[in-house]
Design a protein around this motif. Structure first.
Motif, PDB file in Angstrom:
ATOM      1  N   PRO A 116      83.605  47.975  15.891  1.00  0.00           N
ATOM      2  CA  PRO A 116      84.334  49.315  15.669  1.00  0.00           C
ATOM      3  C   PRO A 116      85.631  49.842  16.387  1.00  0.00           C
ATOM      4  N   MET A 117      86.455  48.996  16.551  1.00  0.00           N
ATOM      5  CA  MET A 117      87.627  49.473  17.331  1.00  0.00           C
ATOM      6  C   MET A 117      88.712  50.217  16.514  1.00  0.00           C
ATOM      7  N   HIS A 118      88.259  50.683  15.434  1.00  0.00           N
ATOM      8  CA  HIS A 118      89.153  51.604  14.809  1.00  0.00           C
ATOM      9  C   HIS A 118      89.111  53.079  15.037  1.00  0.00           C
ATOM     10  N   SER A 119      87.966  53.301  15.889  1.00  0.00           N
ATOM     11  CA  SER A 119      87.533  54.851  16.325  1.00  0.00           C
ATOM     12  C   SER A 119      86.426  54.954  17.191  1.00  0.00           C
ATOM     13  N   ALA A 120      86.463  55.815  17.876  1.00  0.00           N
ATOM     14  CA  ALA A 120      85.467  56.010  18.930  1.00  0.00           C
ATOM     15  C   ALA A 120      83.925  55.901  18.532  1.00  0.00           C
ATOM     16  N   PHE A 121      83.127  54.874  19.111  1.00  0.00           N
ATOM     17  CA  PHE A 121      81.854  55.042  18.691  1.00  0.00           C
ATOM     18  C   PHE A 121      80.942  56.142  18.900  1.00  0.00           C
ATOM     19  N   ALA A 122      80.301  56.726  17.667  1.00  0.00           N
ATOM     20  CA  ALA A 122      79.186  57.702  18.068  1.00  0.00           C
ATOM     21  C   ALA A 122      80.051  58.942  18.210  1.00  0.00           C
ATOM     22  N   PHE A 163      75.694  57.320  10.841  1.00  0.00           N
ATOM     23  CA  PHE A 163      75.117  57.799  12.212  1.00  0.00           C
ATOM     24  C   PHE A 163      75.736  57.353  13.391  1.00  0.00           C
ATOM     25  N   GLU A 164      76.560  56.326  13.237  1.00  0.00           N
ATOM     26  CA  GLU A 164      77.438  55.783  14.501  1.00  0.00           C
ATOM     27  C   GLU A 164      78.745  56.042  14.177  1.00  0.00           C
ATOM     28  N   CYS A 165      79.402  56.313  13.176  1.00  0.00           N
ATOM     29  CA  CYS A 165      80.844  56.472  12.752  1.00  0.00           C
ATOM     30  C   CYS A 165      81.006  57.185  11.503  1.00  0.00           C
ATOM     31  N   TYR A 166      82.194  57.952  11.742  1.00  0.00           N
ATOM     32  CA  TYR A 166      82.613  58.462  10.299  1.00  0.00           C
ATOM     33  C   TYR A 166      83.732  58.032   9.549  1.00  0.00           C
ATOM     34  N   LEU A 167      84.688  57.197  10.344  1.00  0.00           N
ATOM     35  CA  LEU A 167      85.850  56.984   9.858  1.00  0.00           C
ATOM     36  C   LEU A 167      85.945  55.802   8.701  1.00  0.00           C
ATOM     37  N   CYS A 168      84.926  55.035   9.046  1.00  0.00           N
ATOM     38  CA  CYS A 168      84.875  53.657   8.299  1.00  0.00           C
ATOM     39  C   CYS A 168      83.179  53.496   7.934  1.00  0.00           C
ATOM     40  N   ASN A 169      82.861  53.837   6.918  1.00  0.00           N
ATOM     41  CA  ASN A 169      81.287  53.293   6.772  1.00  0.00           C
ATOM     42  C   ASN A 169      81.087  52.319   5.711  1.00  0.00           C
ATOM     43  N   THR A 170      82.274  52.175   4.733  1.00  0.00           N
ATOM     44  CA  THR A 170      82.072  51.292   3.730  1.00  0.00           C
ATOM     45  C   THR A 170      83.241  50.121   3.720  1.00  0.00           C
ATOM     46  N   MET A 171      82.986  49.163   2.928  1.00  0.00           N
ATOM     47  CA  MET A 171      84.070  48.133   2.763  1.00  0.00           C
ATOM     48  C   MET A 171      85.496  48.594   2.187  1.00  0.00           C
ATOM     49  N   GLU A 172      85.267  49.563   1.138  1.00  0.00           N
ATOM     50  CA  GLU A 172      86.150  50.217   0.652  1.00  0.00           C
ATOM     51  C   GLU A 172      87.194  50.882   1.627  1.00  0.00           C
ATOM     52  N   VAL A 186      95.121  41.524  12.166  1.00  0.00           N
ATOM     53  CA  VAL A 186      94.104  42.555  11.825  1.00  0.00           C
ATOM     54  C   VAL A 186      93.631  42.460  10.622  1.00  0.00           C
ATOM     55  N   ARG A 187      92.437  41.905  10.482  1.00  0.00           N
ATOM     56  CA  ARG A 187      91.355  41.763   9.315  1.00  0.00           C
ATOM     57  C   ARG A 187      90.159  42.604   9.358  1.00  0.00           C
ATOM     58  N   ALA A 188      89.026  41.901   8.940  1.00  0.00           N
ATOM     59  CA  ALA A 188      87.864  42.699   8.881  1.00  0.00           C
ATOM     60  C   ALA A 188      86.404  42.155   9.159  1.00  0.00           C
ATOM     61  N   MET A 189      85.679  42.800   9.527  1.00  0.00           N
ATOM     62  CA  MET A 189      84.486  42.123   9.406  1.00  0.00           C
ATOM     63  C   MET A 189      83.241  42.799   8.376  1.00  0.00           C
ATOM     64  N   PHE A 190      82.278  41.886   8.018  1.00  0.00           N
ATOM     65  CA  PHE A 190      81.313  42.620   7.265  1.00  0.00           C
ATOM     66  C   PHE A 190      80.059  42.235   7.889  1.00  0.00           C
ATOM     67  N   ASN A 196      73.384  47.525   4.503  1.00  0.00           N
ATOM     68  CA  ASN A 196      72.152  48.063   3.965  1.00  0.00           C
ATOM     69  C   ASN A 196      72.309  49.443   3.908  1.00  0.00           C
ATOM     70  N   MET A 197      72.647  50.146   4.650  1.00  0.00           N
ATOM     71  CA  MET A 197      72.684  51.733   4.661  1.00  0.00           C
ATOM     72  C   MET A 197      73.695  52.167   3.807  1.00  0.00           C
ATOM     73  N   GLU A 198      74.759  51.668   3.658  1.00  0.00           N
ATOM     74  CA  GLU A 198      76.177  52.265   3.043  1.00  0.00           C
ATOM     75  C   GLU A 198      76.528  51.780   1.847  1.00  0.00           C
ATOM     76  N   GLU A 199      76.246  50.690   1.513  1.00  0.00           N
ATOM     77  CA  GLU A 199      76.691  49.957   0.133  1.00  0.00           C
ATOM     78  C   GLU A 199      75.771  49.907  -0.900  1.00  0.00           C
ATOM     79  N   LYS A 200      76.061  50.225  -2.075  1.00  0.00           N
ATOM     80  CA  LYS A 200      75.260  50.183  -3.190  1.00  0.00           C
ATOM     81  C   LYS A 200      74.911  48.824  -3.649  1.00  0.00           C
ATOM     82  N   GLN A 201      75.752  47.931  -3.482  1.00  0.00           N
ATOM     83  CA  GLN A 201      75.956  46.627  -3.890  1.00  0.00           C
ATOM     84  C   GLN A 201      76.240  45.703  -3.145  1.00  0.00           C
TER      85      GLN A 201
END
Length: 294
Positions: A116-122, A163-172, A186-190, A196-201
């Motif tokens: 989570p290098m996009h924003s400060a953890f917790a 509970f650990e971040c507010y900037l990016c919780n979902t893949m969207e 700069v790409r992305a991780m899943f 399991n907590m944030e995505e509906k499907q």
């Protein structure tokens, strides 16, 4: 369920194991751990980037090369290096911090830095993420990506649970941020635990991030052995096969072996023995790959 022939891929993803199950520290104590992971059958190891001297990473990287193991890294940023800060000085510090992490990863011959290098953890603002925060984060990531390009390293920011971040919780949210950063390095991780907590499907989430997906963490809902919990693994592996994903599948599981690290991420009990996780987790991933990858 078996995929139709046209949606199956012919290449297995390399499989890694994150040594945070033992320690967050970079030292020669990782050498025998890496040796045993190689014996078990892993393709690579993932380690946490701390403030150790670059030479320590170079030495560990040389040991991994001797073993025939590849490497990736994981990292976090804190309040003093927060890419979304209103302070230009702190954002500059964030760029410098990311450059230091890239130097350490490069010394170890790592090809990916995730986390989570996009924003400060917790670290929370007590409001929803703001447009200027995404813009600040994207600017920092772009600058870091330019530096990473010289080292042939891909940065793979990670969406975390609420509970650990507010900037990016979902893949969207993460996909939008990566597009804003607008840099090929700069790409992305899943990560299956956070999804399991944030995505509906899971299939929709993976398809959303597919155009920029560079790294995957295989992590059970309780952070124990993959396959022992209730993550929708068939959906996960089937969809990764459908999008022709061939990047790393790295197990990230936690224990209380490193007490300071465990306390920092709220791990208060043991889930499984780390070597049980490593051995059974590898068998599980290979079984799932064989099920969905031709």
């Amino acid at each position: 369920m078996t995929l139709p022939t046209e949606s199956r891929v012919s290449q297995f993803s390399p499989i890694g194991f994150n040594v945070l199950a033992w320690t967050a520290a970079m030292s020669d104590k990782l050498n025998p751990i890496a040796e045993r992971l190689k014996t078990i059958g892993y393709d690579g190891v993932e380690c946490f980037i701390d403030n150790s001297d670059v030479a320590a990473y170079q030495q560990f990287g040389a040991h991994l090369q001797q073993l025939g193991l590849q490497s990736t890294c994981v990292m976090v940023v804190g309040p003093d290096t927060n890419p979304v800060s209103d302070s230009a000085k702190i954002r500059e510090q964030a760029v410098d911090f990311l450059k230091g992490a890239i130097d350490r990863a490069h010394a170890m011959n790592a090809t990916v830095i995730c986390g989570p290098m996009h924003s400060a953890f917790a670290t929370f603002s007590r409001r929803e993420p703001q447009p200027d925060e995404y813009a600040h984060s994207a600017d920092v990531l772009h600058a870091a990506g330019e530096y990473a390009k010289q080292a042939n390293i891909v940065l793979a920011p990670e969406a975390l649970n609420r509970f650990e971040c507010y900037l990016c919780n979902t893949m969207e949210q993460l996909a939008n941020l990566v597009r804003m950063a607008d840099h090929p390095n700069v790409r992305a991780m899943f990560d299956t635990h956070h999804a399991n907590m944030e995505e509906k499907q899971f299939p929709k989430a993976i398809q959303t991030i597919a155009p920029v997906l560079a790294h995957v963490h295989i992590s059970e809902n309780d952070r124990g052995t993959p396959g022992d919990g209730h993550i929708p693994w068939d959906d996960t592996f089937q969809t990764l096969a459908e999008i022709n994903y061939t990047g790393w599948m790295t197990i990230e599981a936690f224990t209380r072996n490193d007490i300071d690290f465990a306390n920092s991420i709220n791990v208060w009990r043991e889930y499984n023995d780390p070597w049980d996780i490593a051995e059974n987790g590898l068998t599980f991933i290979k079984t799932m790959q064989a099920k969905f990858v031709s």
